[in-house]
Structures are given as structure tokens and as C-alpha cells.
Motif scaffolding. Structure first.
Motif, short mmCIF file in Angstrom:
data_model
loop_
_atom_site.label_atom_id
_atom_site.label_comp_id
_atom_site.label_asym_id
_atom_site.label_seq_id
_atom_site.Cartn_x
_atom_site.Cartn_y
_atom_site.Cartn_z
N TRP A 77 0.85 -1.19 0.00
CA TRP A 77 0.00 0.00 0.00
C TRP A 77 0.88 1.24 0.00
N GLU A 78 0.54 2.21 -0.83
CA GLU A 78 1.34 3.43 -0.96
C GLU A 78 0.98 4.47 0.08
N ALA A 79 -0.23 4.45 0.55
CA ALA A 79 -0.68 5.46 1.49
C ALA A 79 -1.68 4.82 2.46
N ALA A 80 -1.74 5.37 3.67
CA ALA A 80 -2.67 4.86 4.67
C ALA A 80 -3.06 5.99 5.62
N ALA A 81 -4.25 5.88 6.17
CA ALA A 81 -4.73 6.84 7.17
C ALA A 81 -5.77 6.15 8.03
N THR A 82 -5.84 6.55 9.30
CA THR A 82 -6.84 6.02 10.22
C THR A 82 -7.49 7.18 10.96
N VAL A 83 -8.82 7.20 11.00
CA VAL A 83 -9.56 8.24 11.71
C VAL A 83 -10.79 7.61 12.37
N ASP A 84 -11.41 8.37 13.26
CA ASP A 84 -12.70 8.00 13.83
C ASP A 84 -13.76 8.91 13.22
N THR A 85 -14.97 8.37 13.06
CA THR A 85 -16.07 9.16 12.52
C THR A 85 -17.36 8.78 13.23
N PHE A 86 -18.24 9.76 13.38
CA PHE A 86 -19.54 9.54 14.00
C PHE A 86 -20.61 9.53 12.92
N THR A 87 -21.53 8.58 13.00
CA THR A 87 -22.66 8.56 12.08
C THR A 87 -23.95 8.55 12.91
N SER A 88 -24.81 9.51 12.63
CA SER A 88 -26.07 9.61 13.38
C SER A 88 -27.07 8.55 12.95
N SER A 89 -26.99 8.14 11.71
CA SER A 89 -27.95 7.17 11.18
C SER A 89 -27.47 5.73 11.28
N GLY A 90 -26.16 5.55 11.50
CA GLY A 90 -25.60 4.21 11.49
C GLY A 90 -25.32 3.71 10.08
N GLN A 91 -25.53 4.56 9.09
CA GLN A 91 -25.32 4.18 7.69
C GLN A 91 -24.56 5.30 6.96
N LEU A 92 -23.80 4.89 5.96
CA LEU A 92 -23.09 5.84 5.12
C LEU A 92 -23.55 5.66 3.68
N ARG A 93 -23.25 6.67 2.88
CA ARG A 93 -23.53 6.58 1.45
C ARG A 93 -22.31 7.13 0.71
N ALA A 94 -21.82 6.37 -0.27
CA ALA A 94 -20.70 6.84 -1.09
C ALA A 94 -21.22 7.91 -2.02
N ARG A 95 -20.41 8.96 -2.20
CA ARG A 95 -20.77 10.07 -3.08
C ARG A 95 -19.55 10.44 -3.90
N SER A 96 -19.76 10.70 -5.18
CA SER A 96 -18.67 11.18 -6.02
C SER A 96 -19.07 12.53 -6.61
N VAL A 97 -18.09 13.28 -7.08
CA VAL A 97 -18.35 14.62 -7.59
C VAL A 97 -19.30 14.56 -8.78
N ALA A 98 -18.96 13.79 -9.79
CA ALA A 98 -19.78 13.74 -11.00
C ALA A 98 -20.98 12.81 -10.86
N GLY A 99 -20.79 11.68 -10.16
CA GLY A 99 -21.85 10.68 -10.06
C GLY A 99 -22.85 10.92 -8.96
N GLY A 100 -22.54 11.82 -8.03
CA GLY A 100 -23.46 12.09 -6.93
C GLY A 100 -23.53 10.92 -5.96
N PRO A 101 -24.63 10.83 -5.20
CA PRO A 101 -24.74 9.75 -4.22
C PRO A 101 -24.99 8.40 -4.90
N MET A 102 -24.33 7.38 -4.40
CA MET A 102 -24.56 6.02 -4.89
C MET A 102 -25.88 5.53 -4.30
N PRO A 103 -26.60 4.66 -5.00
CA PRO A 103 -27.93 4.26 -4.53
C PRO A 103 -27.91 3.41 -3.26
N ASP A 104 -26.89 2.60 -3.08
CA ASP A 104 -26.85 1.71 -1.92
C ASP A 104 -26.30 2.42 -0.69
N ARG A 105 -26.84 2.05 0.45
CA ARG A 105 -26.31 2.54 1.72
C ARG A 105 -25.34 1.51 2.27
N ILE A 106 -24.40 1.99 3.06
CA ILE A 106 -23.42 1.11 3.71
C ILE A 106 -23.83 1.03 5.18
#
Length: 150
Positions: A77-106
Motif C-alpha cells: 500500500w502506498e498510502a494509509a490513514a486512520t480516523v474515527d467518525t460519528f454517524t447519526s444514522s448508522g449508515q453511510l452513502r458513497a458520493r462522487s463529484v460527477a456521479g453524486g450519491p450512490m444508490p446503496d447505503r453502507i
């Protein structure tokens, strides 16, 4: 021993992308607003921003959810990072600049919670040298491993 509970693969585009709380009401600034190219991973309230090594191409992005801190992924692996994050819903959604939000939730949990995430990436050097006239796919690859924060 940590166990993998889910894995999802995405193709994201345009040099930057995010994982954002699926409940947009709890995200003060929604992606791509406020996105700044910079470090591999930036933690903001309600979202995680990722900066690719190049501007115009498609990134292979895998998200894994584990029940405890997972082992370090094998590979070069060329790069790595570790962080903590809070989610109020318990779910995430991938989003890209051009494609916008992906339909599936994580799904991470069925309630609000704090998660640790370790992100590793390969293909950054190759992508930085790639001719942007050719729309490359999958040269740069990310793996994000989530687990409940301690």
C-alpha cells in the motif's frame, strides 16, 4: 478475532469522493461542497473526504465493515490513514463529484455510533503519472475497513 460482516465495491470518479452519513440532516456541509483536494483522507462532521492522486479517472473503492479492529490488509500500500467518525444514522452513502450519491447505503449499525476506519491505497504514483486524456479505470485502488470505535 475480528470478523468481516460486509463488503461493498464502488467505482467513484472525478478525483475526489466521500462517504457521508446517509441522513443528510446531520451533515452540516454536504459533499461536494467544501471539498478541498489534499490529504488521502479528511474527517469532517458527518463525512469522510478522499482525495485521489489525479483529477479525471475512475477509482476502485472497497468498503468493509468488521465487528472488531481488523488485521492490517496484506499487500503493498502506498498510502494509509486512520480516523474515527460519528454517524447519526448508522449508515453511510458513497458520493462522487460527477456521479453524486450512490444508490446503496453502507450499513454500519442500526443506531448512531462512532466508528474507526483505516484506509489504504495503491496505484497513486501510477495514477499521478497517467495521461489525463485517457480516462483510466481502476488503476488507483482504495480499501476502507470500518470497525466499532473503542
Amino acid at each position: 478475532m475480528a470478523e468481516l460482516t460486509s463488503r461493498r465495491k464502488y467505482d467513484v470518479d472525478f478525483g475526489g469522493f466521500a462517504l457521508q452519513d446517509a441522513d443528510d440532516r446531520h451533515v452540516p456541509v454536504r459533499f461536494p461542497e467544501g471539498f478541498q483536494r489534499g490529504a488521502l483522507l479528511a474527517a469532517l462532521p458527518g463525512r469522510l473526504d478522499f482525495t485521489s492522486a489525479a483529477h479525471t479517472h475512475t477509482v476502485a473503492f472497497t468498503v468493509e465493515v468488521w465487528d472488531a479492529e481488523p488485521p492490517l490488509p496484506l499487500g503493498d500500500w502506498e498510502a494509509a490513514a486512520t480516523v474515527d467518525t460519528f454517524t447519526s444514522s448508522g449508515q453511510l452513502r458513497a458520493r462522487s463529484v460527477a456521479g453524486g450519491p450512490m444508490p446503496d447505503r453502507i450499513p454500519l449499525a442500526d443506531h448512531s455510533s462512532t466508528w474507526s476506519v483505516r484506509v489504504v491505497c495503491t496505484g497513486r504514483a501510477a495514477m499521478a503519472e497517467h495521461d489525463e486524456e485517457d480516462l483510466a479505470e481502476g488503476i488507483e485502488q482504495y480499501l476502507a475497513r470500518f470497525w466499532p470505535a473503542a
